[in-house]
Enzyme design. Structure first.
Site, PDB file in Angstrom:
ATOM      1  N   SER A 141    -139.659  -0.881 -40.880  1.00  0.00           N
ATOM      2  CA  SER A 141    -138.234  -1.802 -41.087  1.00  0.00           C
ATOM      3  C   SER A 141    -137.660  -0.747 -42.154  1.00  0.00           C
ATOM      4  O   SER A 141    -138.341  -0.017 -43.034  1.00  0.00           O
ATOM      5  CB  SER A 141    -138.820  -2.998 -41.907  1.00  0.00           C
ATOM      6  N   TYR A 154    -143.083  -7.916 -48.200  1.00  0.00           N
ATOM      7  CA  TYR A 154    -142.821  -7.674 -46.768  1.00  0.00           C
ATOM      8  C   TYR A 154    -142.305  -6.192 -46.899  1.00  0.00           C
ATOM      9  O   TYR A 154    -142.890  -5.324 -46.060  1.00  0.00           O
ATOM     10  CB  TYR A 154    -141.811  -8.500 -46.414  1.00  0.00           C
TER      11      TYR A 154
HETATM   12  P1  NAP Z   1    -140.628 -12.241 -33.693  1.00  0.00           P
HETATM   13  O1  NAP Z   1    -139.810 -12.749 -32.682  1.00  0.00           O
HETATM   14  O2  NAP Z   1    -141.073 -13.381 -34.430  1.00  0.00           O
HETATM   15  O3  NAP Z   1    -141.985 -11.779 -33.284  1.00  0.00           O
HETATM   16  C1  NAP Z   1    -143.182 -11.535 -33.949  1.00  0.00           C
HETATM   17  C2  NAP Z   1    -144.363 -11.139 -32.687  1.00  0.00           C
HETATM   18  O4  NAP Z   1    -145.491 -11.257 -33.388  1.00  0.00           O
HETATM   19  C3  NAP Z   1    -144.411 -12.385 -31.842  1.00  0.00           C
HETATM   20  O5  NAP Z   1    -144.721 -12.119 -30.334  1.00  0.00           O
HETATM   21  C4  NAP Z   1    -145.586 -13.397 -32.228  1.00  0.00           C
HETATM   22  O6  NAP Z   1    -146.322 -13.844 -31.205  1.00  0.00           O
HETATM   23  C5  NAP Z   1    -146.527 -12.095 -32.823  1.00  0.00           C
HETATM   24  N1  NAP Z   1    -147.341 -12.714 -33.958  1.00  0.00           N
HETATM   25  C6  NAP Z   1    -146.971 -13.248 -35.068  1.00  0.00           C
HETATM   26  N2  NAP Z   1    -148.152 -13.688 -35.707  1.00  0.00           N
HETATM   27  C7  NAP Z   1    -149.117 -13.098 -34.967  1.00  0.00           C
HETATM   28  C8  NAP Z   1    -150.686 -13.280 -35.078  1.00  0.00           C
HETATM   29  N3  NAP Z   1    -151.040 -13.744 -36.136  1.00  0.00           N
HETATM   30  N4  NAP Z   1    -151.414 -12.626 -34.270  1.00  0.00           N
HETATM   31  C9  NAP Z   1    -150.902 -12.108 -33.059  1.00  0.00           C
HETATM   32  N5  NAP Z   1    -149.581 -11.924 -33.084  1.00  0.00           N
HETATM   33  C10 NAP Z   1    -148.659 -12.377 -33.991  1.00  0.00           C
HETATM   34  O7  NAP Z   1    -140.029 -11.073 -34.700  1.00  0.00           O
HETATM   35  P2  NAP Z   1    -139.614  -9.607 -34.424  1.00  0.00           P
HETATM   36  O8  NAP Z   1    -138.310  -9.395 -35.036  1.00  0.00           O
HETATM   37  O9  NAP Z   1    -139.480  -9.384 -32.933  1.00  0.00           O
HETATM   38  O10 NAP Z   1    -140.754  -8.868 -35.149  1.00  0.00           O
HETATM   39  C11 NAP Z   1    -141.263  -7.623 -34.489  1.00  0.00           C
HETATM   40  C12 NAP Z   1    -141.558  -6.657 -35.556  1.00  0.00           C
HETATM   41  O11 NAP Z   1    -140.419  -6.110 -35.948  1.00  0.00           O
HETATM   42  C13 NAP Z   1    -142.154  -7.098 -36.702  1.00  0.00           C
HETATM   43  O12 NAP Z   1    -143.294  -6.460 -37.139  1.00  0.00           O
HETATM   44  C14 NAP Z   1    -141.233  -7.468 -37.894  1.00  0.00           C
HETATM   45  O13 NAP Z   1    -141.829  -7.176 -39.163  1.00  0.00           O
HETATM   46  C15 NAP Z   1    -140.428  -6.111 -37.461  1.00  0.00           C
HETATM   47  N6  NAP Z   1    -138.969  -6.028 -37.792  1.00  0.00           N
HETATM   48  C16 NAP Z   1    -138.113  -7.141 -37.578  1.00  0.00           C
HETATM   49  C17 NAP Z   1    -136.890  -6.983 -38.104  1.00  0.00           C
HETATM   50  C18 NAP Z   1    -135.880  -8.158 -37.755  1.00  0.00           C
HETATM   51  O14 NAP Z   1    -134.931  -8.319 -38.328  1.00  0.00           O
HETATM   52  N7  NAP Z   1    -136.131  -8.903 -36.539  1.00  0.00           N
HETATM   53  C19 NAP Z   1    -136.232  -5.893 -39.004  1.00  0.00           C
HETATM   54  C20 NAP Z   1    -137.182  -4.947 -39.236  1.00  0.00           C
HETATM   55  C21 NAP Z   1    -138.411  -5.187 -38.721  1.00  0.00           C
HETATM   56  P3  NAP Z   1    -147.074 -15.173 -31.407  1.00  0.00           P
HETATM   57  O15 NAP Z   1    -146.317 -16.342 -32.313  1.00  0.00           O
HETATM   58  O16 NAP Z   1    -147.171 -15.593 -29.954  1.00  0.00           O
HETATM   59  O17 NAP Z   1    -148.310 -15.079 -31.792  1.00  0.00           O
END
Ligand code: NAP
Length: 262
Positions: A141, A154
């Protein structure tokens, strides 16, 4: 039109958001996929759609990556499936509230998911990729560079992933292992509502659409970047930061205490 097979990509957190878009883009690039997350129904639906659209082989591996046995199962797949050439360490969560507003279980969970899981999976994959070739993409991030903007737990987990990536890239520069850290800014996904936040409360010009984020991250991957920051318009700012850090390195370990502490 047929696409050359690229081997298999294992994507964690593939059931929604950034991981689901990686699944879509990588299948269209010719990867077979192993989709990992907890929500089996969502993974099955995505696997079915992508198999139909692309003809690729798509496997679902349901796992809670905060559970040691499930994590070992995913690491085992990386260690034994010789077709895997790409690991996307994407699964992650944000805290609802700050360090001082959370108790041990929630703090342990974010460290297990954002730090322990990608570390063990990178280790399992990296051991094989150094010899046979392969890549690890770590979704960090921009908060890795800006701890003051958000909760330090985080952002700390994301700084860890940036460090892990830079260390791996440096240690294995001469090997067949490739490593990339992707540093998204705010991106419209479920992570916001899952952690009690409203992405629409941010100024609209701060928030990237998830398809744009992943396409830019893959463009950075294709360019051979170790660190890709899709929202950062002025690449010179990252290069200056990185150069300043590297310039400090030769001065960071010394027998003599710095004069200002004597
Ligand atoms: P998201 O839509 O909430 O996706 C998170 C994913 O992780 C989902 O597929 C969820 O699936 C899975 N997950 C959550 N807990 C888990 C567990 N205990 N075991 C296995 N899988 C799990 O959010 P996203 O934004 O796409 O996040 C993806 C990555 O991008 C993360 O590492 C996040 O920190 C990073 N990121 C996001 C942003 C942003 O603004 N969106 C910014 C910077 C970085 P299930 O619930 O089906 O398990």
């Amino acid at each position: 039109m047929s696409v050359t097979s690229q081997g298999t990509a294992l994507i964690t957190g593939a059931s929604s958001g950034i991981g689901a878009v990686y699944a879509d883009r990588l299948a269209k690039r010719g990867f077979d996929l192993v989709l990992v997350a907890r929500d089996g129904a969502r993974l099955d639906a995505l696997a079915e759609r992508l198999a139909e659209e692309t003809g690729r082989g798509i496997d679902v591996l349901r796992a809670d990556l905060t559970d040691a046995a499930d994590l070992a199962k995913v690491a085992g797949r990386l260690s034994t499936d010789a077709s895997i050439t790409l690991l996307v360490n994407n699964a992650g969560m944000s805290l609802n509230g700050s360090l001082l507003e959370n108790e041990a279980p929630a703090l342990e969970r974010i460290i297990a998911l954002n730090v322990t899981a990608p570390t063990l999976l990178a280790s399992a994959a990296g051991k094989l990729f150094v010899g046979r070739g392969g890549a690890i993409i770590n979704i960090a991030s921009v908060l890795a560079l800006a701890p003051e903007m958000f909760d330090g737990v985080y952002s700390g987990t994301k700084a860890y992933l940036l460090n892990l990536t830079l260390g791996l890239a440096s240690a294995h520069a001469e090997s067949k292992l490739r490593v990339q850290a992707v540093l998204p800014g705010a991106t419209r996904t479920e992570i916001w509502e899952r952690s009690g936040k409203d992405v629409d409360a941010l100024p609209a010009e701060w928030v990237m659409e998830v398809g744009d984020l992943v396409d830019a991250a893959l463009a950075g991957f294709d360019k051979g970047e170790t660190v890709t920051i899709p929202p950062l318009a002025d690449e010179g700012q990252w290069l200056a930061y990185d150069a300043a850090r590297k310039a400090m390195a030769p001065n960071l370990s010394r027998r003599d205490v710095a004069a200002r502490y004597r």
